[in-house]
Design a protein around this motif. Sequence first.
Motif, PDB file in Angstrom:
ATOM      1  N   THR A 103     -12.491   5.285  -7.330  1.00 27.72           N
ATOM      2  CA  THR A 103     -13.318   6.189  -6.526  1.00 27.72           C
ATOM      3  C   THR A 103     -13.014   5.892  -5.067  1.00 27.72           C
ATOM      4  OG1 THR A 103     -15.179   4.644  -6.461  1.00 27.72           O
ATOM      5  CG2 THR A 103     -15.205   6.308  -8.212  1.00 27.72           C
ATOM      6  N   TRP A 104     -13.200   6.890  -4.202  1.00 30.17           N
ATOM      7  CA  TRP A 104     -12.912   6.697  -2.790  1.00 30.17           C
ATOM      8  C   TRP A 104     -13.709   7.650  -1.931  1.00 30.17           C
ATOM      9  CZ3 TRP A 104      -8.989   8.232  -6.246  1.00 30.17           C
ATOM     10  CH2 TRP A 104      -8.685   9.592  -6.233  1.00 30.17           C
ATOM     11  N   THR A 105     -13.732   7.318  -0.659  1.00 31.96           N
ATOM     12  CA  THR A 105     -14.291   8.211   0.356  1.00 31.96           C
ATOM     13  C   THR A 105     -13.163   8.506   1.327  1.00 31.96           C
ATOM     14  OG1 THR A 105     -14.949   6.372   1.771  1.00 31.96           O
ATOM     15  CG2 THR A 105     -16.593   7.193   0.198  1.00 31.96           C
ATOM     16  N   ALA A 106     -13.208   9.663   1.947  1.00 32.14           N
ATOM     17  CA  ALA A 106     -12.187  10.028   2.928  1.00 32.14           C
ATOM     18  C   ALA A 106     -12.844  10.829   4.044  1.00 32.14           C
ATOM     19  CB  ALA A 106     -11.086  10.843   2.260  1.00 32.14           C
ATOM     20  N   PRO A 107     -12.253  10.797   5.235  1.00 31.22           N
ATOM     21  CA  PRO A 107     -12.842  11.517   6.361  1.00 31.22           C
ATOM     22  C   PRO A 107     -12.765  13.034   6.187  1.00 31.22           C
ATOM     23  CG  PRO A 107     -10.704  10.610   6.952  1.00 31.22           C
ATOM     24  CD  PRO A 107     -11.039  10.082   5.588  1.00 31.22           C
ATOM     25  N   GLU A 108     -13.731  13.713   6.782  1.00 24.46           N
ATOM     26  CA  GLU A 108     -13.802  15.175   6.670  1.00 24.46           C
ATOM     27  C   GLU A 108     -12.571  15.872   7.222  1.00 24.46           C
ATOM     28  OE1 GLU A 108     -17.385  16.781   8.282  1.00 24.46           O
ATOM     29  OE2 GLU A 108     -18.652  15.424   7.127  1.00 24.46           O
ATOM     30  N   GLN A 109     -11.917  15.268   8.221  1.00 18.66           N
ATOM     31  CA  GLN A 109     -10.770  15.932   8.838  1.00 18.66           C
ATOM     32  C   GLN A 109      -9.496  15.868   7.994  1.00 18.66           C
ATOM     33  OE1 GLN A 109     -12.413  13.227   9.950  1.00 18.66           O
ATOM     34  NE2 GLN A 109     -11.193  12.005  11.375  1.00 18.66           N
ATOM     35  N   ALA A 110      -9.512  15.139   6.894  1.00 18.70           N
ATOM     36  CA  ALA A 110      -8.327  15.057   6.024  1.00 18.70           C
ATOM     37  C   ALA A 110      -8.082  16.409   5.359  1.00 18.70           C
ATOM     38  CB  ALA A 110      -8.522  13.985   4.966  1.00 18.70           C
ATOM     39  N   THR A 111      -6.817  16.851   5.378  1.00 18.17           N
ATOM     40  CA  THR A 111      -6.465  18.093   4.675  1.00 18.17           C
ATOM     41  C   THR A 111      -5.837  17.792   3.320  1.00 18.17           C
ATOM     42  OG1 THR A 111      -4.305  18.222   5.737  1.00 18.17           O
ATOM     43  CG2 THR A 111      -6.137  19.351   6.833  1.00 18.17           C
ATOM     44  N   ALA A 112      -5.483  16.533   3.095  1.00 17.60           N
ATOM     45  CA  ALA A 112      -4.943  16.074   1.816  1.00 17.60           C
ATOM     46  C   ALA A 112      -5.084  14.554   1.787  1.00 17.60           C
ATOM     47  CB  ALA A 112      -3.481  16.474   1.664  1.00 17.60           C
ATOM     48  N   LEU A 113      -4.903  13.994   0.601  1.00 17.14           N
ATOM     49  CA  LEU A 113      -4.953  12.546   0.418  1.00 17.14           C
ATOM     50  C   LEU A 113      -3.696  12.098  -0.309  1.00 17.14           C
ATOM     51  CD1 LEU A 113      -8.621  12.337  -0.948  1.00 17.14           C
ATOM     52  CD2 LEU A 113      -7.870  12.008   1.423  1.00 17.14           C
ATOM     53  N   ALA A 114      -3.389  10.825  -0.206  1.00 14.15           N
ATOM     54  CA  ALA A 114      -2.269  10.252  -0.962  1.00 14.15           C
ATOM     55  C   ALA A 114      -2.656   8.849  -1.405  1.00 14.15           C
ATOM     56  CB  ALA A 114      -1.012  10.216  -0.106  1.00 14.15           C
ATOM     57  N   LEU A 115      -2.111   8.442  -2.535  1.00 10.00           N
ATOM     58  CA  LEU A 115      -2.386   7.120  -3.099  1.00 10.00           C
ATOM     59  C   LEU A 115      -1.064   6.430  -3.388  1.00 10.00           C
ATOM     60  CD1 LEU A 115      -4.435   5.079  -4.405  1.00 10.00           C
ATOM     61  CD2 LEU A 115      -4.099   6.359  -6.535  1.00 10.00           C
ATOM     62  N   ILE A 116      -0.915   5.226  -2.873  1.00 10.01           N
ATOM     63  CA  ILE A 116       0.257   4.405  -3.181  1.00 10.01           C
ATOM     64  C   ILE A 116      -0.236   3.082  -3.756  1.00 10.01           C
ATOM     65  CG2 ILE A 116       2.232   3.127  -2.250  1.00 10.01           C
ATOM     66  CD1 ILE A 116       2.520   5.257  -0.105  1.00 10.01           C
ATOM     67  N   VAL A 117       0.355   2.692  -4.881  1.00  3.00           N
ATOM     68  CA  VAL A 117       0.070   1.385  -5.465  1.00  3.00           C
ATOM     69  C   VAL A 117       1.363   0.583  -5.360  1.00  3.00           C
ATOM     70  CG1 VAL A 117      -0.652   0.109  -7.519  1.00  3.00           C
ATOM     71  CG2 VAL A 117      -1.615   2.382  -7.045  1.00  3.00           C
ATOM     72  N   ASP A 118       1.290  -0.582  -4.713  1.00  7.05           N
ATOM     73  CA  ASP A 118       2.499  -1.375  -4.550  1.00  7.05           C
ATOM     74  C   ASP A 118       2.220  -2.866  -4.676  1.00  7.05           C
ATOM     75  OD1 ASP A 118       1.474  -2.194  -2.027  1.00  7.05           O
ATOM     76  OD2 ASP A 118       2.728  -0.786  -0.927  1.00  7.05           O
ATOM     77  N   ASP A 119       3.318  -3.627  -4.761  1.00  5.95           N
ATOM     78  CA  ASP A 119       3.270  -5.080  -4.887  1.00  5.95           C
ATOM     79  C   ASP A 119       4.146  -5.678  -3.796  1.00  5.95           C
ATOM     80  OD1 ASP A 119       3.471  -7.771  -5.552  1.00  5.95           O
ATOM     81  OD2 ASP A 119       4.486  -7.423  -7.474  1.00  5.95           O
ATOM     82  N   PRO A 120       3.540  -6.175  -2.711  1.00  6.06           N
ATOM     83  CA  PRO A 120       4.335  -6.772  -1.650  1.00  6.06           C
ATOM     84  C   PRO A 120       4.888  -8.160  -2.019  1.00  6.06           C
ATOM     85  CG  PRO A 120       2.013  -6.946  -1.125  1.00  6.06           C
ATOM     86  CD  PRO A 120       2.115  -6.128  -2.389  1.00  6.06           C
ATOM     87  N   ASP A 121       4.443  -8.724  -3.154  1.00 11.61           N
ATOM     88  CA  ASP A 121       4.875 -10.054  -3.569  1.00 11.61           C
ATOM     89  C   ASP A 121       6.049 -10.032  -4.543  1.00 11.61           C
ATOM     90  OD1 ASP A 121       2.697 -11.215  -2.109  1.00 11.61           O
ATOM     91  OD2 ASP A 121       1.380 -10.673  -3.766  1.00 11.61           O
ATOM     92  N   ALA A 122       6.577  -8.852  -4.854  1.00 11.28           N
ATOM     93  CA  ALA A 122       7.692  -8.759  -5.804  1.00 11.28           C
ATOM     94  C   ALA A 122       8.891  -9.564  -5.287  1.00 11.28           C
ATOM     95  CB  ALA A 122       8.092  -7.303  -6.007  1.00 11.28           C
ATOM     96  N   PRO A 123       9.565 -10.297  -6.167  1.00  4.01           N
ATOM     97  CA  PRO A 123      10.678 -11.156  -5.740  1.00  4.01           C
ATOM     98  C   PRO A 123      11.789 -10.403  -5.002  1.00  4.01           C
ATOM     99  CG  PRO A 123      10.083 -11.653  -8.005  1.00  4.01           C
ATOM    100  CD  PRO A 123       9.297 -10.436  -7.596  1.00  4.01           C
ATOM    101  N   SER A 124      12.026  -9.143  -5.353  1.00  7.03           N
ATOM    102  CA  SER A 124      13.111  -8.382  -4.724  1.00  7.03           C
ATOM    103  C   SER A 124      12.627  -7.577  -3.520  1.00  7.03           C
ATOM    104  CB  SER A 124      13.747  -7.444  -5.756  1.00  7.03           C
ATOM    105  OG  SER A 124      12.770  -6.560  -6.271  1.00  7.03           O
ATOM    106  N   GLY A 125      11.393  -7.801  -3.091  1.00  8.36           N
ATOM    107  CA  GLY A 125      10.828  -7.038  -1.976  1.00  8.36           C
ATOM    108  C   GLY A 125       9.778  -6.073  -2.488  1.00  8.36           C
ATOM    109  N   LEU A 126       9.219  -5.293  -1.590  1.00  4.31           N
ATOM    110  CA  LEU A 126       8.122  -4.375  -1.929  1.00  4.31           C
ATOM    111  C   LEU A 126       8.478  -3.515  -3.141  1.00  4.31           C
ATOM    112  CD1 LEU A 126       5.329  -3.293  -0.956  1.00  4.31           C
ATOM    113  CD2 LEU A 126       6.615  -1.535   0.258  1.00  4.31           C
ATOM    114  N   PHE A 127       7.621  -3.539  -4.160  1.00  5.96           N
ATOM    115  CA  PHE A 127       7.813  -2.729  -5.368  1.00  5.96           C
ATOM    116  C   PHE A 127       6.707  -1.694  -5.404  1.00  5.96           C
ATOM    117  CE2 PHE A 127       7.684  -1.415  -9.729  1.00  5.96           C
ATOM    118  CZ  PHE A 127       8.987  -1.534 -10.195  1.00  5.96           C
ATOM    119  N   THR A 128       7.081  -0.425  -5.459  1.00  2.00           N
ATOM    120  CA  THR A 128       6.110   0.667  -5.508  1.00  2.00           C
ATOM    121  C   THR A 128       5.850   1.037  -6.961  1.00  2.00           C
ATOM    122  OG1 THR A 128       6.873   1.477  -3.371  1.00  2.00           O
ATOM    123  CG2 THR A 128       5.618   3.019  -4.737  1.00  2.00           C
ATOM    124  N   HIS A 129       4.580   0.958  -7.370  1.00  4.27           N
ATOM    125  CA  HIS A 129       4.194   1.208  -8.756  1.00  4.27           C
ATOM    126  C   HIS A 129       3.747   2.643  -9.012  1.00  4.27           C
ATOM    127  CE1 HIS A 129       4.293  -2.903 -10.460  1.00  4.27           C
ATOM    128  NE2 HIS A 129       4.264  -3.211  -9.170  1.00  4.27           N
TER     129      HIS A 129
END
Length: 150
Positions: A33-59
């Motif tokens: 669940t989330w809240t977002a500001p009224e002025q947003a015309t769209a939202l985006a969600l990124i799930v990532d792991d900055p601790d991945a051995p090969s560098g940032l891994f985007t899930h």
Amino acid sequence: MTEISVRSSAFNHGDPIPAVYTCHGRNVPPPLTWTAPEQATALALIVDDPDAPSGLFTHWVVSNIPPTTTSTEEGQTPPGGVVSLNSADKAEYFGPCPPAGTGVHHYRFILYALSRPVPVDSRTAPNDARTAIVDASLGDGQLIGTYTVD
């Protein structure tokens, strides 16, 4: 700007992510669940792991979520969102799956409020999607969960 909050009924900020949401379980996204500001015309969600051995891994990358959407159920993509490629080269959720013995990994569920929809689709590479999202961002909020494999 209004603060953006991201929460899950499955785990609290900073706590371990239940195995059901990882590659060792059902590999489905947790409820959010989330809240977002009224002025947003769209939202985006990124799930990532900055601790991945090969560098940032985007899930998971989901863009152009309608700003009226405030949650997603377990196992579901946010309604109306466009899923782009993750670091495993698939347009889907790929749960936490750290290599054994690499310590505690921190998984960031980052929700962005966007000033405009972004030009992405199911073939957009994770770094290209992230760049488009950040360029259109009005702000973001995040939920961090941990996961480790001994």
